[in-house]
Design a protein around this motif. Sequence first.
Motif, PDB file in Angstrom:
ATOM      1  N   ALA A 125      36.561  31.132  39.802  1.00  0.00           N
ATOM      2  CA  ALA A 125      37.126  32.416  39.411  1.00  0.00           C
ATOM      3  C   ALA A 125      36.711  33.523  40.369  1.00  0.00           C
ATOM      4  O   ALA A 125      37.461  34.475  40.589  1.00  0.00           O
ATOM      5  CB  ALA A 125      36.692  32.769  37.985  1.00  0.00           C
ATOM      6  N   SER A 126      35.532  33.423  40.952  1.00  0.00           N
ATOM      7  CA  SER A 126      35.025  34.477  41.836  1.00  0.00           C
ATOM      8  C   SER A 126      35.680  34.465  43.212  1.00  0.00           C
ATOM      9  O   SER A 126      35.391  35.327  44.042  1.00  0.00           O
ATOM     10  CB  SER A 126      33.502  34.346  41.991  1.00  0.00           C
ATOM     11  OG  SER A 126      33.163  33.177  42.711  1.00  0.00           O
ATOM     12  N   ARG A 127      36.572  33.496  43.478  1.00  0.00           N
ATOM     13  CA  ARG A 127      37.314  33.405  44.749  1.00  0.00           C
ATOM     14  C   ARG A 127      36.367  33.339  45.952  1.00  0.00           C
ATOM     15  O   ARG A 127      36.295  34.284  46.751  1.00  0.00           O
ATOM     16  CB  ARG A 127      38.267  34.584  44.938  1.00  0.00           C
ATOM     17  CG  ARG A 127      39.065  35.036  43.737  1.00  0.00           C
ATOM     18  CD  ARG A 127      40.100  34.084  43.258  1.00  0.00           C
ATOM     19  NE  ARG A 127      41.116  34.783  42.482  1.00  0.00           N
ATOM     20  CZ  ARG A 127      41.049  35.027  41.166  1.00  0.00           C
ATOM     21  NH1 ARG A 127      39.994  34.603  40.480  1.00  0.00           N
ATOM     22  NH2 ARG A 127      42.025  35.659  40.549  1.00  0.00           N
ATOM     23  N   PRO A 128      35.602  32.260  46.123  1.00  0.00           N
ATOM     24  CA  PRO A 128      34.649  32.174  47.246  1.00  0.00           C
ATOM     25  C   PRO A 128      35.262  32.479  48.604  1.00  0.00           C
ATOM     26  O   PRO A 128      34.582  33.021  49.485  1.00  0.00           O
ATOM     27  CB  PRO A 128      34.161  30.716  47.172  1.00  0.00           C
ATOM     28  CG  PRO A 128      34.299  30.352  45.737  1.00  0.00           C
ATOM     29  CD  PRO A 128      35.555  31.041  45.276  1.00  0.00           C
ATOM     30  N   TYR A 169      37.003  39.333  39.718  1.00  0.00           N
ATOM     31  CA  TYR A 169      38.018  38.315  39.499  1.00  0.00           C
ATOM     32  C   TYR A 169      37.880  37.614  38.153  1.00  0.00           C
ATOM     33  O   TYR A 169      38.875  37.197  37.549  1.00  0.00           O
ATOM     34  CB  TYR A 169      37.974  37.290  40.630  1.00  0.00           C
ATOM     35  CG  TYR A 169      38.373  37.862  41.968  1.00  0.00           C
ATOM     36  CD1 TYR A 169      39.656  38.356  42.182  1.00  0.00           C
ATOM     37  CD2 TYR A 169      37.471  37.909  43.030  1.00  0.00           C
ATOM     38  CE1 TYR A 169      40.030  38.878  43.411  1.00  0.00           C
ATOM     39  CE2 TYR A 169      37.835  38.434  44.269  1.00  0.00           C
ATOM     40  CZ  TYR A 169      39.112  38.911  44.450  1.00  0.00           C
ATOM     41  OH  TYR A 169      39.484  39.430  45.658  1.00  0.00           O
ATOM     42  N   GLY A 170      36.630  37.443  37.694  1.00  0.00           N
ATOM     43  CA  GLY A 170      36.419  36.780  36.409  1.00  0.00           C
ATOM     44  C   GLY A 170      37.010  37.572  35.259  1.00  0.00           C
ATOM     45  O   GLY A 170      37.693  37.016  34.385  1.00  0.00           O
ATOM     46  N   PRO A 201      32.234  33.774  27.195  1.00  0.00           N
ATOM     47  CA  PRO A 201      31.076  33.499  28.061  1.00  0.00           C
ATOM     48  C   PRO A 201      31.252  34.059  29.468  1.00  0.00           C
ATOM     49  O   PRO A 201      30.272  34.505  30.080  1.00  0.00           O
ATOM     50  CB  PRO A 201      31.017  31.963  28.081  1.00  0.00           C
ATOM     51  CG  PRO A 201      31.637  31.547  26.790  1.00  0.00           C
ATOM     52  CD  PRO A 201      32.737  32.536  26.555  1.00  0.00           C
ATOM     53  N   MET A 202      32.479  34.057  29.994  1.00  0.00           N
ATOM     54  CA  MET A 202      32.704  34.595  31.328  1.00  0.00           C
ATOM     55  C   MET A 202      32.423  36.093  31.365  1.00  0.00           C
ATOM     56  O   MET A 202      31.817  36.603  32.321  1.00  0.00           O
ATOM     57  CB  MET A 202      34.141  34.318  31.773  1.00  0.00           C
ATOM     58  CG  MET A 202      34.499  34.913  33.130  1.00  0.00           C
ATOM     59  SD  MET A 202      33.499  34.212  34.477  1.00  0.00           S
ATOM     60  CE  MET A 202      34.231  32.582  34.583  1.00  0.00           C
ATOM     61  N   LEU A 203      32.839  36.800  30.333  1.00  0.00           N
ATOM     62  CA  LEU A 203      32.585  38.237  30.285  1.00  0.00           C
ATOM     63  C   LEU A 203      31.086  38.520  30.187  1.00  0.00           C
ATOM     64  O   LEU A 203      30.573  39.447  30.831  1.00  0.00           O
ATOM     65  CB  LEU A 203      33.330  38.863  29.098  1.00  0.00           C
ATOM     66  CG  LEU A 203      34.867  38.812  29.174  1.00  0.00           C
ATOM     67  CD1 LEU A 203      35.481  39.424  27.918  1.00  0.00           C
ATOM     68  CD2 LEU A 203      35.363  39.542  30.415  1.00  0.00           C
ATOM     69  N   TYR A 239      40.645  47.868  36.124  1.00  0.00           N
ATOM     70  CA  TYR A 239      41.805  47.171  36.672  1.00  0.00           C
ATOM     71  C   TYR A 239      42.377  46.153  35.691  1.00  0.00           C
ATOM     72  O   TYR A 239      43.588  45.961  35.636  1.00  0.00           O
ATOM     73  CB  TYR A 239      41.414  46.468  37.973  1.00  0.00           C
ATOM     74  CG  TYR A 239      42.582  45.819  38.697  1.00  0.00           C
ATOM     75  CD1 TYR A 239      43.473  46.589  39.431  1.00  0.00           C
ATOM     76  CD2 TYR A 239      42.781  44.442  38.647  1.00  0.00           C
ATOM     77  CE1 TYR A 239      44.544  45.999  40.094  1.00  0.00           C
ATOM     78  CE2 TYR A 239      43.851  43.843  39.313  1.00  0.00           C
ATOM     79  CZ  TYR A 239      44.727  44.625  40.030  1.00  0.00           C
ATOM     80  OH  TYR A 239      45.785  44.041  40.690  1.00  0.00           O
ATOM     81  N   SER A 240      41.491  45.534  34.890  1.00  0.00           N
ATOM     82  CA  SER A 240      41.920  44.390  34.088  1.00  0.00           C
ATOM     83  C   SER A 240      41.805  44.539  32.582  1.00  0.00           C
ATOM     84  O   SER A 240      42.632  43.984  31.847  1.00  0.00           O
ATOM     85  CB  SER A 240      41.120  43.136  34.509  1.00  0.00           C
ATOM     86  OG  SER A 240      41.308  42.853  35.880  1.00  0.00           O
ATOM     87  N   VAL A 241      40.772  45.236  32.084  1.00  0.00           N
ATOM     88  CA  VAL A 241      40.482  45.176  30.649  1.00  0.00           C
ATOM     89  C   VAL A 241      41.577  45.817  29.815  1.00  0.00           C
ATOM     90  O   VAL A 241      42.232  46.770  30.235  1.00  0.00           O
ATOM     91  CB  VAL A 241      39.122  45.835  30.319  1.00  0.00           C
ATOM     92  CG1 VAL A 241      37.988  45.119  31.014  1.00  0.00           C
ATOM     93  CG2 VAL A 241      39.146  47.317  30.646  1.00  0.00           C
TER      94      VAL A 241
END
Length: 403
Positions: A125-128, A169-170, A201-203, A239-241
């Motif tokens: 998710a973090s886009r390495p 990104y997460g 859990p990701m949040l 941006y996302s929430v």
Amino acid sequence: MTYLWLALAFIAAAVIAGVIFARQGAQPGETGKHWKAVGLAFAALAVLTAVFDSVMIGMELFHYDASHILGVKLGLAPIEDFAYPLAGVVALPGLWMWLTRIRKQSSESRTESRLKGLVPQAVLASRPVSWINTAYPFAAAMLLTTREIDWVLVVGTFYFLIPYNLAMYGINDVFDYESDLKNPRKGGMEGALLQPHLHRPMLWLAAITNVPFLLVLAFAGGPAAWISLTVSAFAVVAYSVAGLRFKERPVLDSLTSSTHFVSPAVVGLALAGAEVTPGLVILLAAFFLWGMAAHAFGAVQDIEPDRQAGIGSIATVFGARRTVRLAVVLWLVAGLAMLATPWPGPLAAIIALPYIANCAPWWNVTDTTAARTNVAWRRFIWLNYGSGFLVTLIFILHWSLTS
């Protein structure tokens, strides 16, 4: 210990890890292709290492104690320097394959526990592939201002390398889950498809890995750093929430996305106590226009899934054709703006050309063919690495001229 033995230790560990990861992650018939790709990647990195190191050594930015190296060189670069790109290119692709396979397996399993698979999916998710895009501006801004490596530089660079991207990104992948289900691009390098049981859990993981770094960096700086860190963190969340969703507000979405990449540089400048000059303001403005162009062009390929999901974006409102043309203009203005910066800043104007060349063929794209721009978007991701190399050379030139 000589550099040779240290290098061999890195290579040995990388080879062992790379072989194990590749065996665990490769699908049947992929092993041969994997190692061919590794060989080609190392050949490219070796050329870049030889050029890059030779330039820095030639400018006397650093030197090696002759008693600690073999004396074998490519250009001015000691042979030992090639151990690090070799170690990276052997180990990291295998790690990526392994994590990707774990993600696929975990998504197919119906009996997994609530947290099983969180770490691999968090990494994806973090886009390495894009970590460097946020860490580099921060590190460059601080290093060119202070000209020293201290704990603030190290901590800040690590923060903007991994935790920052995990949050950016997460959080996006959590709140975009419904629309991502309809987007064929999601589920790989261009974005994870997080399973619902991992959303909360990701949040929490994003919060736990970001808040301590933000507090430490705020403690290390003054009001300017506090403000820039606040703006940076707010842009990541807003941006996302749900409730804010700046990504669904046309034009504001591109402004916010650009802030994601420019704000680390501003934070670095604030922590370093940089003097605000007209040249610096123009440089940051050019960088900001570049970021807006990148977001706008990237949004074109998602017009169809975004409209199906009821998501508004700069591309869904302006349409594919106008958005592409806007991106070209923004990149052009960004390049022209660099001509007004102090030397050697004008050299960076040429960096806009590859982006314009990549985007311009889609000048007349329609909404129905917008998804095809994904081909150019994938090239854009790798163009960033070439541009970063050129920017680094310009930074080195600036360093040598001002030292």
